[in-house]
Design a protein around this motif. Structure first.
Motif, short mmCIF file in Angstrom:
data_model
loop_
_atom_site.label_atom_id
_atom_site.label_comp_id
_atom_site.label_asym_id
_atom_site.label_seq_id
_atom_site.Cartn_x
_atom_site.Cartn_y
_atom_site.Cartn_z
N PRO A 11 -13.24 114.34 -23.17
CA PRO A 11 -13.41 115.33 -22.09
C PRO A 11 -14.78 115.20 -21.43
N GLU A 12 -14.84 115.46 -20.12
CA GLU A 12 -16.10 115.39 -19.38
C GLU A 12 -16.25 116.60 -18.49
N GLY A 13 -17.47 117.14 -18.39
CA GLY A 13 -17.76 118.20 -17.43
C GLY A 13 -17.17 119.54 -17.82
N ASP A 14 -17.27 120.49 -16.87
CA ASP A 14 -16.78 121.85 -17.10
C ASP A 14 -15.27 121.89 -17.25
N ILE A 15 -14.57 121.04 -16.48
CA ILE A 15 -13.11 121.02 -16.54
C ILE A 15 -12.72 119.74 -17.27
N GLY A 16 -12.98 119.73 -18.55
CA GLY A 16 -12.82 118.50 -19.31
C GLY A 16 -11.52 118.40 -20.07
N THR A 17 -10.53 119.21 -19.73
CA THR A 17 -9.26 119.16 -20.43
C THR A 17 -8.62 117.78 -20.31
N VAL A 18 -8.20 117.24 -21.45
CA VAL A 18 -7.49 115.97 -21.47
C VAL A 18 -6.16 116.18 -22.17
N ASP A 19 -5.07 115.93 -21.48
CA ASP A 19 -3.75 116.07 -22.08
C ASP A 19 -2.82 115.06 -21.41
N PHE A 20 -1.53 115.31 -21.45
CA PHE A 20 -0.56 114.35 -20.92
C PHE A 20 -0.42 114.42 -19.40
N LEU A 21 -1.20 115.28 -18.75
CA LEU A 21 -1.13 115.38 -17.30
C LEU A 21 -2.48 115.23 -16.62
N ARG A 22 -3.55 115.26 -17.38
CA ARG A 22 -4.86 115.25 -16.71
C ARG A 22 -5.95 114.63 -17.57
N ASN A 23 -6.90 114.05 -16.90
CA ASN A 23 -8.21 113.75 -17.44
C ASN A 23 -9.19 113.83 -16.28
N LYS A 24 -10.44 113.52 -16.52
CA LYS A 24 -11.46 113.69 -15.48
C LYS A 24 -11.16 112.88 -14.23
N ASP A 25 -10.49 111.73 -14.37
CA ASP A 25 -10.20 110.87 -13.22
C ASP A 25 -8.94 111.28 -12.47
N LEU A 26 -8.15 112.21 -13.02
CA LEU A 26 -6.90 112.61 -12.37
C LEU A 26 -6.99 113.97 -11.67
N ILE A 27 -7.87 114.83 -12.14
CA ILE A 27 -7.98 116.13 -11.48
C ILE A 27 -8.59 115.94 -10.10
N PRO A 28 -8.42 116.90 -9.19
CA PRO A 28 -8.99 116.75 -7.84
C PRO A 28 -10.49 116.45 -7.89
N MET A 29 -10.94 115.53 -7.04
CA MET A 29 -12.33 115.11 -7.03
C MET A 29 -13.25 116.22 -6.55
N GLY A 30 -14.25 116.51 -7.35
CA GLY A 30 -15.23 117.51 -6.96
C GLY A 30 -16.28 116.93 -6.04
N PRO A 31 -17.11 117.78 -5.42
CA PRO A 31 -18.11 117.31 -4.44
C PRO A 31 -19.08 116.29 -5.01
N GLU A 32 -19.37 116.37 -6.33
CA GLU A 32 -20.35 115.45 -6.91
C GLU A 32 -19.86 114.00 -6.94
N ARG A 33 -18.54 113.79 -6.81
CA ARG A 33 -18.00 112.42 -6.82
C ARG A 33 -17.55 111.98 -5.43
N ARG A 34 -17.61 112.86 -4.47
CA ARG A 34 -17.17 112.50 -3.11
C ARG A 34 -18.38 111.97 -2.35
N LEU A 35 -18.61 110.67 -2.47
CA LEU A 35 -19.82 110.05 -1.94
C LEU A 35 -19.57 109.11 -0.77
N TRP A 36 -18.32 108.91 -0.38
CA TRP A 36 -18.02 107.93 0.67
C TRP A 36 -18.09 108.56 2.06
N GLY A 37 -18.89 107.93 2.92
CA GLY A 37 -18.98 108.34 4.31
C GLY A 37 -18.30 107.32 5.21
N PHE A 38 -18.67 107.34 6.50
CA PHE A 38 -18.04 106.48 7.50
C PHE A 38 -18.12 105.01 7.11
N PHE A 39 -19.33 104.53 6.79
CA PHE A 39 -19.51 103.10 6.54
C PHE A 39 -18.93 102.67 5.19
N SER A 40 -18.81 103.60 4.25
CA SER A 40 -18.16 103.27 2.98
C SER A 40 -16.68 103.02 3.20
#
Length: 556
Positions: A11-40
């Motif tokens: 598990p990672e972060g505040d919403i670190g639940t890991v089960d058969f439907l979710r892990n940190k890479d499957l839950i909706p992306m939070g602002p801290e990981r949304r780093l891509w702008g126009f040129f990206s």
């Protein structure tokens, strides 16, 4: 601790639940990981378009009897279609920051989603293998510019192996170089994409300029006429050409929400997507046609792959000047193949596998598994034999177009861009996307109706000796348009006649810490920081199992 327990994703972060439907890479992306702008986003598409496959793609269009002008017309029309589908299909990513794997739960149901994810997983592995082999050829070009003995290395394999010793060594090294890069989080890959796209475009521009200047003209391909027995055959050639051009990118278009979920704002991904696909996706094939036409006059045959043109420099004259040019070109093409394979196939495969086994696989583990499984595909057969396997895989738009049609119609027309995110991560039978026993049978019926007519044509493409009716072949030749239109229309009709429950319901709280305070205000939902988390009820698979066991004990 059991072996399987040790393998579980941590598990990672505040919403670190890991089960058969979710892990940190499957839950909706939070602002801290949304780093891509126009040129990206632009560099992401530039890597996809400034690559060897796009450069040489026009060869297949000319081979069906079209002239250069018609070929470029098909490329332009095809790119406009691809850009439009990419923008509309990627909407769940830039609206709700969820990827393709989670979107499959929306259209096929919580359990039925494994079907759509499995198709994409297979494609990721196959195309990873194919592009890795091409990357190995680029690496071999660099080594050949360093050593003439490497260029002329003796092949120790028998003819039945269908590859050379030199190419196998290059392929192995490319695979080894790629693995560390697969461990980098996708949102951190923007600098690599920007560098690779710029370097590759310069390398291709230089190869194109050399071809034209050394030949002293455009060559014979530009004077060739189109050859068709009738206007009908000519028209269907155009349709087939568009389908063929779209088919090469259909897998990438299907999972676009996997990458638009990294975009900083809702609309920032749309302009660079259009520019990258339409502009660069048209210029690069034009470079390829000019260069192939020039090499036809210089060498007596068209050389369609830019790395082969650079290799010819070394064969003709192994001088310092030729070696420097080959090294520069090879380095540019290698950068393209690394970035393209890393993001478009490796990371994408990791996302797909994370959707299949979220308790045990995250993006990094899935990407490495994709790389390891790619050896099973034996990609050297794609390039060194008349393999029917690659014909079949190139025709996967038969399956991908209906899926895109269902996603686009479901999100934009049926649900009017309204999703209840929390319902996408639960086995609760009372929630919106459970449908019937976790399967949306309507979507499966629509998928098979839209894709089945294209299967006979796919079989014929793999084995031309099997005869098919003209109508069936025509449907197959236009399957990207027909499959999408049928799936789109049927999904709208089915859901109008049998509307799903709570069709426009959305969450009233930001349960996954997905949105910024500004986004929450615009959407009218309670921000994550203001939620009373102690009273939250998480209806995950494991909680449902525990609840069931308690109920059984109570009844006893």
């Amino acid at each position: 601790m059991s072996f399987l327990k040790r393998l579980q994703v941590k598990p990672e972060g505040d919403i670190g639940t890991v089960d058969f439907l979710r892990n940190k890479d499957l839950i909706p992306m939070g602002p801290e990981r949304r780093l891509w702008g126009f040129f990206s986003i632009l560099s992401y598409w530039a890597v996809s378009e400034c690559c060897i496959s796009t450069w040489s793609g026009a060869a297949s269009l000319l081979s069906i009897g079209l002239n250069v002008g018609e070929t470029m017309g098909i490329v332009l029309v095809g790119n406009c279609i691809i850009a439009s589908l990419a923008v509309f299909n990627s909407a769940p990513g830039y609206y709700y920051h969820v990827g393709y794997t989670v979107t499959q739960r929306l259209i096929f149901g919580i359990r039925g989603s494994y079907f759509g994810i499995a198709i994409r997983t297979i494609l990721s592995i196959v195309w990873y293998a194919s592009q890795a082999w091409m990357g190995g050829l680029c690496l071999g070009l660099i080594f050949s510019s360093w050593s003439e003995s490497y260029l002329n290395m003796k092949n120790t394999f028998p003819a039945s192996v269908n590859m050379s010793t030199r190419d196998l060594i290059s392929f192995l090294i490319f695979q080894l170089v790629s693995i560390p890069l697969l461990c980098v989080k996708p949102e951190k890959l923007s600098p690599l994409l920007k560098f690779s796209s710029a370097a590759t475009f310069l390398g291709m521009l230089g190869t194109f300029a050399w071809s034209i200047s050394h030949n002293g003209g455009v060559g014979p391909l530009f004077s060739a006429k189109s050859k068709f027995a009738s206007k009908s055959d000519h028209a269907w050639a155009w349709i087939y050409g568009i389908t063929s051009w779209y088919g090469s990118l259909s897998a990438g278009v299907t999972n676009q929400s996997d990458f638009t979920r990294f975009s900083r704002t809702k609309w920032v991904s749309i302009p660079p997507t259009i520019v990258g696909i339409v502009a660069l996706g048209t210029i690069v094939p034009l470079f390829g046609i000019f260069s192939a036409s020039a090499t036809t006059e210089m060498y007596g045959e068209a050389i369609w792959m830019p790395n082969k043109i650079a290799e010819q420099w070394l064969i003709d004259d192994y001088s310092p000047k030729s070696r420097a040019g080959a090294f520069f070109a090879g380095s540019c093409f290698l950068a393209s193949q690394l970035a393209l394979n890393l993001v478009g196939n490796g990371i994408a495969g990791g996302m797909d596998m994370a959707g299949l086994f979220p308790k045990y696989v995250n993006i990094k583990r899935g990407a490495i598994l994709t790389s390891l499984l790619s050896w099973v595909i034996q990609p050297w057969l794609f390039y060194n034999t008349s393999s029917t396997f690659v014909v079949v895989m190139s025709s996967f738009s038969v399956f991908m177009s209906p899926i895109i049609g269902i996603i686009v119609s479901e999100f934009w027309v049926v649900r009017k861009t309204k999703l209840k995110l929390s319902a996408l991560y639960t086995f609760d039978e009372n929630e919106n996307y459970w449908y019937w026993k976790g399967i949306n049978y309507k979507a499966f019926i629509i998928f098979f109706i839209a894709s089945t007519p294209g299967l006979p044509g796919l079989v014929h493409g793999a084995n031309p000796n099997i005869s098919m009716s003209t109508g069936i072949l025509n449907y197959y030749q236009g399957n990207c348009m027909f499959g999408f239109a049928i799936a789109f229309s049927l999904n709208v009709a089915f859901n109008y006649l049998l509307p799903p429950k709570n069709i426009h319901e959305v969450d009233t709280e930001d349960k996954f810490n997905t949105f910024t305070a500004k986004e929450c205000a615009e959407m009218g939902i309670t921000p994550y920081a203001e939620i009373d988390h102690e009273s939250d009820t998480d209806v995950s698979y494991e909680n449902l199992v525990v609840a069931g066991e308690k109920q059984e004990l109570k009844s006893v």
